[in-house]
Design an enzyme around this catalytic site. Structure first.
Site, PDB file in Angstrom:
ATOM      1  N   TRP A 159      -7.139  11.484  41.908  1.00 24.55           N
ATOM      2  CA  TRP A 159      -5.917  11.127  42.632  1.00 24.55           C
ATOM      3  C   TRP A 159      -4.795  11.911  41.968  1.00 24.55           C
ATOM      4  CZ3 TRP A 159      -1.161   8.653  41.870  1.00 24.55           C
ATOM      5  CH2 TRP A 159      -0.538   8.150  43.031  1.00 24.55           C
ATOM      6  N   ARG A 201     -11.296   3.636  45.181  1.00 24.90           N
ATOM      7  CA  ARG A 201     -10.151   3.738  44.281  1.00 24.90           C
ATOM      8  C   ARG A 201      -9.095   4.698  44.818  1.00 24.90           C
ATOM      9  NH1 ARG A 201     -11.583   1.799  39.046  1.00 24.90           N
ATOM     10  NH2 ARG A 201     -10.016   3.109  38.042  1.00 24.90           N
ATOM     11  N   LYS A 227       1.513  -3.291  55.593  1.00 23.32           N
ATOM     12  CA  LYS A 227       0.235  -2.871  56.167  1.00 23.32           C
ATOM     13  C   LYS A 227       0.430  -1.748  57.175  1.00 23.32           C
ATOM     14  CE  LYS A 227      -2.765  -5.096  54.020  1.00 23.32           C
ATOM     15  NZ  LYS A 227      -1.894  -4.783  52.877  1.00 23.32           N
ATOM     16  N   LYS A 251      -6.690   2.517  45.543  1.00 23.73           N
ATOM     17  CA  LYS A 251      -7.014   1.098  45.530  1.00 23.73           C
ATOM     18  C   LYS A 251      -6.639   0.453  44.204  1.00 23.73           C
ATOM     19  CE  LYS A 251      -8.901  -2.605  47.325  1.00 23.73           C
ATOM     20  NZ  LYS A 251      -8.240  -3.284  48.449  1.00 23.73           N
ATOM     21  N   GLU A 257       4.546  -8.376  54.255  1.00 27.76           N
ATOM     22  CA  GLU A 257       3.174  -7.885  54.181  1.00 27.76           C
ATOM     23  C   GLU A 257       2.780  -7.165  55.468  1.00 27.76           C
ATOM     24  OE1 GLU A 257      -0.954  -7.354  53.169  1.00 27.76           O
ATOM     25  OE2 GLU A 257       0.994  -7.266  52.174  1.00 27.76           O
ATOM     26  N   GLU A 281       1.288   1.470  55.345  1.00 26.22           N
ATOM     27  CA  GLU A 281       0.188   1.988  54.538  1.00 26.22           C
ATOM     28  C   GLU A 281      -0.802   2.807  55.350  1.00 26.22           C
ATOM     29  OE1 GLU A 281      -1.058  -0.859  50.900  1.00 26.22           O
ATOM     30  OE2 GLU A 281      -1.207  -1.788  52.872  1.00 26.22           O
ATOM     31  N   CYS A 295      -8.053   7.527  39.768  1.00 28.30           N
ATOM     32  CA  CYS A 295      -9.202   8.400  39.567  1.00 28.30           C
ATOM     33  C   CYS A 295     -10.437   7.608  39.166  1.00 28.30           C
ATOM     34  CB  CYS A 295      -8.897   9.419  38.480  1.00 28.30           C
ATOM     35  SG  CYS A 295      -7.390  10.373  38.733  1.00 28.30           S
ATOM     36  N   ASN A 339      -8.805   9.900  33.679  1.00 28.33           N
ATOM     37  CA  ASN A 339      -8.005   9.035  34.543  1.00 28.33           C
ATOM     38  C   ASN A 339      -6.754   8.658  33.764  1.00 28.33           C
ATOM     39  OD1 ASN A 339      -6.990   7.177  36.374  1.00 28.33           O
ATOM     40  ND2 ASN A 339      -8.422   5.563  35.804  1.00 28.33           N
ATOM     41  N   GLY A 340      -5.576   8.822  34.379  1.00 26.09           N
ATOM     42  CA  GLY A 340      -4.334   8.467  33.699  1.00 26.09           C
ATOM     43  C   GLY A 340      -3.383   9.642  33.623  1.00 26.09           C
ATOM     44  N   HIS A 373      23.146  -9.780  58.865  1.00 24.48           N
ATOM     45  CA  HIS A 373      23.828  -9.167  57.730  1.00 24.48           C
ATOM     46  C   HIS A 373      23.505  -7.687  57.580  1.00 24.48           C
ATOM     47  CE1 HIS A 373      25.385 -12.989  56.314  1.00 24.48           C
ATOM     48  NE2 HIS A 373      24.192 -13.511  56.529  1.00 24.48           N
TER      49      HIS A 373
END
Length: 607
Positions: free
Chosen positions: A74, A27, A483, A602, A479, A486, A2, A98-99, A502
């Site tokens: 968020w 964010r 990506k 973010k 990575e 995401e 947030c 925020n939190g 395996h």
């Protein structure tokens, strides 16, 4: 997560608050709102979705007032909708947050039993009612705030306005970041300096447990025991200029294309090109005395840490443990005497990483942080800081922050090896020479953009994608998969190529593209054998290698991306770029929100 912005100003604040929220979009958020104090009391405008929705609401229903707060949310408690959007209010108080308030259900039961009617599902609204309860009992806003803070359990930052005191704002920070801005007869509040940069360069960062009373004349800060304290006011380095797309369709693509420049900028900060020597800033850390290295990070930064493990163990010859911050902090891990703990975070505010840092501090570790924001909490709590010079990264999916993290870690590896006597002067010169080539070679990689766009058309039709790599290429496979997940929402997994037999080989068929990261290095032949196993089972291989490697398997793979030949030491930096572009173009083809993918933020400032 947030974003918070607050202003006690001299002019109408609604447009300034909206602009502040736009600077906080990076964010991540799913709703937004603004509240101001007017002659009629508290006025709010809120909207689900993007800021354009809030802007349209404000255009239709303008807000007056010279004091106000704004918020991008968020979602944690309650679905993303207008009722759950911030700011939340009672008839006396309006609040942004925020939190997470961990004991909110207990407090909610308490205020509802006292007769409060809550309009949302959020934990935030409960805080407004607790403060109002103390105000109704005759307490001043300051006393009500002090009492409320002692009731709250969790990690949070708060901004609060009071109906009857238009020149007063109270802020509080526990765990998540909050900054105060100082103007001429004005005061500002923000989640970070980026939000405040157009308004002021004079910034004060609240420390953990602080709360502050803001008026047009300044701020009075208190610690968690309500003792008045002094915090330094700094001039921020963050520019007030708006961060634009520079003609690119998305921030992510712009930031991918900025990588040759920012990798070069980062190298120039740590490398003397004339002598081919690494020069780290002065630090209170004796690298020669390090007995063990522990690297802690989250998400993409964690994959940078995995690359560093290969580098440091092979070049500096010191044992390295790499861990995810959110898991490490709960293990009560034993940490070696004389150990160096390295924390990697783009924002420098990642809550799990910060908590792990504080645990490492209790274990007498030397603390080194690698961050993109030198004014961040993680940086301020470290013994030494190595900055990545990526500049503002707005796209939620990290690109240039990742490659500059790798660049810094490569320089640190060389410095650590030199200090320990495991890297000779000749080897240092060779490795620095290899690093010096990376910006130019990265620019060459960008020339494959059209080819990667063509390959993305096939990837976009897939349900599952596998990425394979060995050695330092394994973290790049991880990575690449991250990506793709995401921003395109396609299921993807990264595997160490040797682990294929395996288990993961059972997934191979002609409908699962397999993207192989395989520069022609000492492990190439083994990776090539794994690729043959995939091809023999009908797998469609997209092979990323240099020209020499492409000759070996180019006629067998479904597609080849031939990248420039570089020293194996720097291949992770270079090979990160094509997997970024492949994910980007796939997401564009699928029509997803590239810069702000669903459910992601973010800066992750909650657990």
């Amino acid at each position: 997560m947030c974003g918070i912005i607050g202003i006690i100003g001299k002019q109408q604040v609604a447009p300034l608050l909206l602009e502040g929220l736009r600077r906080l979009e990076y964010r991540g958020y799913d709703s937004a709102g603004i509240a101001t104090l007017t002659h009629d009391g508290i006025e709010r405008r809120r909207a689900e979705g993007k800021l354009n929705n809030l802007s349209a609401r404000l255009a239709a229903e303008p807000l007056a007032g010279t004091t106000g707060i704004g918020h991008t949310r968020w979602a944690t408690h309650g679905v993303p909708n207008e009722e759950n959007a911030h700011p939340h209010a009672t008839d006396r108080v309006v609040i942004v947050h925020n939190g997470i308030i961990e004991n909110f259900q207990e407090l909610r039961d308490e205020v509802e039993a006292a007769g409060a009617v809550l309009a949302s599902e959020t934990d935030t609204e409960v805080v407004a009612h607790v403060i109002s309860h103390y105000l109704e009992g005759g307490d001043s806003p300051q006393v009500a705030m002090a009492k409320t803070l002692k009731r709250l359990v969790g990690a949070f930052s708060l901004g609060i306005l009071f109906r009857d005191q238009p020149d007063l704002m109270i802020a509080a920070r526990r765990g998540t970041p909050l900054a105060l801005g100082f103007g001429d007869g004005e005061m500002f509040l923000g989640s970070d300096a980026i939000a405040l940069a157009p308004l002021t360069r004079q910034i004060m960062y609240l420390e953990d447990g602080d709360w502050a009373v803001l008026t047009p004349d300044g701020a009075t800060v208190f610690d968690e025991n309500d003792a008045e304290i002094t915090r330094p006011v700094r001039e921020t380095e963050v520019s007030g200029e708006a961060v634009g797309k520079g003609g690119y369709p998305h921030f992510m693509l712009k930031e991918i294309y900025e990588q040759p420049q920012v990798i070069g900028d980062t190298l120039h900060s740590y490398v003397n090109p004339a002598t081919r020597e690494v020069g780290l800033p002065e630090m209170d850390i004796d690298l020669a005395a390090v007995t063990k290295v522990t690297i802690i990070a989250c998400g993409t930064s964690f994959y940078a840490a995995l690359v560093a493990k290969y580098w440091i163990e092979s070049e500096a010859r010191v044992s390295v443990e790499v861990d995810i911050a959110s898991e490490f902090r709960y293990r009560a891990a034993a940490m070696a005497e004389g150990g160096l703990a390295i924390f990697i975070s783009q924002s420098g505010e990642t809550l799990d990483t910060l908590a792990a840092l504080r645990y490492a501090r209790t274990q007498n570790q030397k603390i080194l942080s690698i961050v993109n924001v030198p004014e961040s909490t993680i940086a301020r709590e470290s013994d030494a800081v190595l900055q990545t010079y990526a500049g503002p990264e707005v796209g939620v999916a990290s690109t240039k922050a990742f490659t500059t993290q790798l660049t810094v870690l490569a320089c640190l590896t060389i410095a650590l090896g030199r200090a320990r006597g495991t890297v000779s002067r000749e080897t240092e010169s060779r490795l620095i020479g290899a690093l010096a080539e990376v910006p130019a070679r990265a620019a060459e990689v960008l020339n494959h953009d059209e080819r990667l766009r063509e390959l993305a058309a096939e990837i976009a039709e897939s349900r599952d994608v596998l990425y394979l790599g060995r050695g330092v290429s394994f973290p790049i496979a991880l990575e690449g998969a991250l990506k793709l997940k995401e921003i395109s929402y396609i299921h993807a997994e990264g595997y160490a190529a040797g682990e294929l037999k395996h288990g993961p080989i059972a997934l191979i068929d002609d409908g699962v593209p397999v993207i192989v990261i395989a520069p022609k290095d000492g492990l190439f032949e083994k990776t090539a054998s794994n690729v043959q196993e995939v091809i023999a089972r009908g797998g469609r291989v997209i092979f990323m290698s240099d020209a020499e490697g492409a000759k070996v398997l180019g006629d067998k793979a479904a597609a080849v991306v031939a990248l420039p030949k570089v020293d194996p030491f720097v291949t992770p930096i270079l090979y990160a770029i094509p997997v970024q572009l492949l994910a980007y173009h796939t997401a564009v083809i699928k029509g997803t929100d590239v810069d702000q993918p669903r459910n992601l933020a973010k800066s992750v400032t909650v657990e």
